[in-house]
Design an enzyme around this catalytic site. Structure first.
Site, PDB file in Angstrom:
ATOM      1  N   LYS A   1       0.826  -1.212   0.000  1.00  0.00           N
ATOM      2  CA  LYS A   1       0.000   0.000   0.000  1.00  0.00           C
ATOM      3  C   LYS A   1       0.861   1.264   0.000  1.00  0.00           C
ATOM      4  O   LYS A   1       0.603   2.188  -0.757  1.00  0.00           O
ATOM      5  CB  LYS A   1      -0.940   0.018   1.218  1.00  0.00           C
ATOM      6  CG  LYS A   1      -1.884  -1.170   1.294  1.00  0.00           C
ATOM      7  CD  LYS A   1      -2.871  -1.052   2.447  1.00  0.00           C
ATOM      8  CE  LYS A   1      -2.257  -1.150   3.826  1.00  0.00           C
ATOM      9  NZ  LYS A   1      -1.699  -2.470   4.174  1.00  0.00           N
TER      10      LYS A   1
ATOM     11  N   ARG B   1      -9.578   0.739   9.115  1.00  0.00           N
ATOM     12  CA  ARG B   1      -9.195  -0.633   9.434  1.00  0.00           C
ATOM     13  C   ARG B   1     -10.265  -1.364  10.225  1.00  0.00           C
ATOM     14  O   ARG B   1     -10.062  -2.521  10.585  1.00  0.00           O
ATOM     15  CB  ARG B   1      -7.923  -0.597  10.267  1.00  0.00           C
ATOM     16  CG  ARG B   1      -6.666  -1.054   9.515  1.00  0.00           C
ATOM     17  CD  ARG B   1      -5.533  -0.885  10.486  1.00  0.00           C
ATOM     18  NE  ARG B   1      -4.341  -1.585  10.219  1.00  0.00           N
ATOM     19  CZ  ARG B   1      -3.253  -1.017   9.686  1.00  0.00           C
ATOM     20  NH1 ARG B   1      -3.282   0.203   9.242  1.00  0.00           N
ATOM     21  NH2 ARG B   1      -2.153  -1.719   9.583  1.00  0.00           N
TER      22      ARG B   1
ATOM     23  N   ARG C   1      11.440  -6.890   4.911  1.00  0.00           N
ATOM     24  CA  ARG C   1      11.368  -5.448   5.147  1.00  0.00           C
ATOM     25  C   ARG C   1      11.942  -5.104   6.527  1.00  0.00           C
ATOM     26  O   ARG C   1      12.595  -4.089   6.714  1.00  0.00           O
ATOM     27  CB  ARG C   1       9.908  -4.975   5.041  1.00  0.00           C
ATOM     28  CG  ARG C   1       9.741  -3.465   5.154  1.00  0.00           C
ATOM     29  CD  ARG C   1       8.323  -3.015   4.862  1.00  0.00           C
ATOM     30  NE  ARG C   1       7.448  -3.168   6.019  1.00  0.00           N
ATOM     31  CZ  ARG C   1       6.139  -2.872   6.021  1.00  0.00           C
ATOM     32  NH1 ARG C   1       5.563  -2.445   4.916  1.00  0.00           N
ATOM     33  NH2 ARG C   1       5.419  -3.027   7.107  1.00  0.00           N
TER      34      ARG C   1
ATOM     35  N   ARG D   1      11.406  -1.165  11.752  1.00  0.00           N
ATOM     36  CA  ARG D   1      10.099  -1.251  12.405  1.00  0.00           C
ATOM     37  C   ARG D   1      10.053  -2.431  13.363  1.00  0.00           C
ATOM     38  O   ARG D   1      10.289  -3.574  12.960  1.00  0.00           O
ATOM     39  CB  ARG D   1       8.989  -1.385  11.352  1.00  0.00           C
ATOM     40  CG  ARG D   1       8.614  -0.063  10.739  1.00  0.00           C
ATOM     41  CD  ARG D   1       7.500  -0.200   9.736  1.00  0.00           C
ATOM     42  NE  ARG D   1       6.282  -0.795  10.259  1.00  0.00           N
ATOM     43  CZ  ARG D   1       5.123  -0.775   9.619  1.00  0.00           C
ATOM     44  NH1 ARG D   1       5.036  -0.171   8.447  1.00  0.00           N
ATOM     45  NH2 ARG D   1       4.066  -1.343  10.140  1.00  0.00           N
TER      46      ARG D   1
ATOM     47  N   ARG E   1      -0.581  -9.290  13.539  1.00  0.00           N
ATOM     48  CA  ARG E   1      -1.161  -8.249  12.675  1.00  0.00           C
ATOM     49  C   ARG E   1      -2.122  -8.879  11.660  1.00  0.00           C
ATOM     50  O   ARG E   1      -3.171  -8.312  11.354  1.00  0.00           O
ATOM     51  CB  ARG E   1      -0.045  -7.471  11.969  1.00  0.00           C
ATOM     52  CG  ARG E   1       0.685  -6.535  12.927  1.00  0.00           C
ATOM     53  CD  ARG E   1       2.061  -6.143  12.437  1.00  0.00           C
ATOM     54  NE  ARG E   1       2.037  -5.259  11.287  1.00  0.00           N
ATOM     55  CZ  ARG E   1       3.103  -5.031  10.514  1.00  0.00           C
ATOM     56  NH1 ARG E   1       4.250  -5.629  10.766  1.00  0.00           N
ATOM     57  NH2 ARG E   1       3.007  -4.211   9.503  1.00  0.00           N
TER      58      ARG E   1
HETATM   59  P1  AMP Z   1       0.720   0.214   9.186  1.00  0.00           P
HETATM   60  O1  AMP Z   1       1.924   1.054   8.941  1.00  0.00           O
HETATM   61  O2  AMP Z   1      -0.471   0.677   8.425  1.00  0.00           O
HETATM   62  O3  AMP Z   1       0.997  -1.253   9.009  1.00  0.00           O
HETATM   63  O4  AMP Z   1       0.339   0.399  10.738  1.00  0.00           O
HETATM   64  C1  AMP Z   1       1.228   0.032  11.772  1.00  0.00           C
HETATM   65  C2  AMP Z   1       0.463  -0.096  13.082  1.00  0.00           C
HETATM   66  O5  AMP Z   1      -0.142   1.164  13.422  1.00  0.00           O
HETATM   67  C3  AMP Z   1      -0.702  -1.087  13.067  1.00  0.00           C
HETATM   68  O6  AMP Z   1      -0.284  -2.424  13.303  1.00  0.00           O
HETATM   69  C4  AMP Z   1      -1.573  -0.541  14.200  1.00  0.00           C
HETATM   70  O7  AMP Z   1      -1.020  -0.843  15.468  1.00  0.00           O
HETATM   71  C5  AMP Z   1      -1.438   0.966  13.997  1.00  0.00           C
HETATM   72  N1  AMP Z   1      -2.456   1.500  13.046  1.00  0.00           N
HETATM   73  C6  AMP Z   1      -2.222   2.058  11.830  1.00  0.00           C
HETATM   74  N2  AMP Z   1      -3.368   2.434  11.248  1.00  0.00           N
HETATM   75  C7  AMP Z   1      -4.361   2.085  12.106  1.00  0.00           C
HETATM   76  C8  AMP Z   1      -5.777   2.185  12.070  1.00  0.00           C
HETATM   77  N3  AMP Z   1      -6.424   2.724  11.013  1.00  0.00           N
HETATM   78  N4  AMP Z   1      -6.483   1.710  13.133  1.00  0.00           N
HETATM   79  C9  AMP Z   1      -5.866   1.189  14.198  1.00  0.00           C
HETATM   80  N5  AMP Z   1      -4.534   1.040  14.307  1.00  0.00           N
HETATM   81  C10 AMP Z   1      -3.771   1.495  13.267  1.00  0.00           C
END
Ligand code: AMP
Length: 190
Positions: free
Chosen positions: A14, A89, A128, A134, A145
């Site tokens: 994404k 989400r 990654r 991260r 996740r």
């Molecule tokens: P991402 O970079 O989108 O994979 O997000 C990393 C982490 O941030 C996720 O595993 C969640 O802990 C948190 N996070 C990101 N976006 C959301 C969302 N829309 N709702 C809830 N938690 C989020």
């Protein structure tokens, strides 16, 4: 306005595809993951609160991310459109987003879902993790996740399907091939 939800499991690509899309379509990129990581980096109260949840591979509460997105939409009154990456989400987040956009007399145009098999996702994310820095890109957290994704996030696709806005795209191939598939969906609207 072109308001796109770019959807898919962790590691689907994404963020990478968003970079191409924002350049070509002049959209504002809103990634809740990026916003949260910036808060963690800056050591804010929100960042301190969110870090532990993120490191455990769980979702941050809806009201927190909805407020973040609301602030970002308000901060970009001149935007020609938004690309939502990693948001919504959960179904309550999707409902809140519809309401926020409707208050601005606009709406989600479509959702593009990147489909990638789970084995491929795990190997992408672990790889990654070697360079991303991260804490959540390791096999144990990645599994958590995915569980959150399956239980709480997948219903969001059904939510947009009910509005006839869901388009699934094969997320395996070269970056250009995948981007071509996304563009062919967007060509319906621009
Ligand atoms: P991402 O970079 O989108 O994979 O997000 C990393 C982490 O941030 C996720 O595993 C969640 O802990 C948190 N996070 C990101 N976006 C959301 C969302 N829309 N709702 C809830 N938690 C989020």
């Amino acid at each position: 306005m072109l308001n796109l939800v770019l959807f898919g499991p962790p590691g689907a690509g994404k963020g990478t595809q968003s970079e191409h899309i924002i350049e070509d379509y002049k959209l504002v990129h809103l990634s809740t993951g990026n916003i949260l990581r910036a808060e963690v980096e800056a050591g804010t109260e929100l960042g301190k609160y969110a870090k532990q949840i993120m490191d455990e591979g769980k979702l941050v509460p809806d009201e927190v991310v909805i407020q973040m997105i609301s602030n970002k939409i308000d901060a970009n009154p001149q935007a020609q459109g938004f690309i939502f990456d990693g948001f919504p989400r959960t179904t309550p987040q999707a409902q809140a987003l519809d309401e926020l956009l409707s208050n601005k007399s606009t709406a989600i145009t479509c959702m593009v879902s990147l489909d990638v098999p789970e084995d491929e996702l795990v190997s992408r994310l672990v790889k990654r993790g070697e360079t991303s820095g991260r804490a959540d890109d390791n096999e144990g957290t990645v599994r958590k996740r995915f569980k959150e994704y399956t239980e709480k996030t997948l219903p969001v696709a059904t939510y947009y399907q009910a509005q006839n806005k869901l388009f699934s795209v094969d997320g395996v191939g070269s970056l250009d091939e995948i981007y071509g598939r996304i563009k062919s969906v967007l060509s319906r609207y621009v």
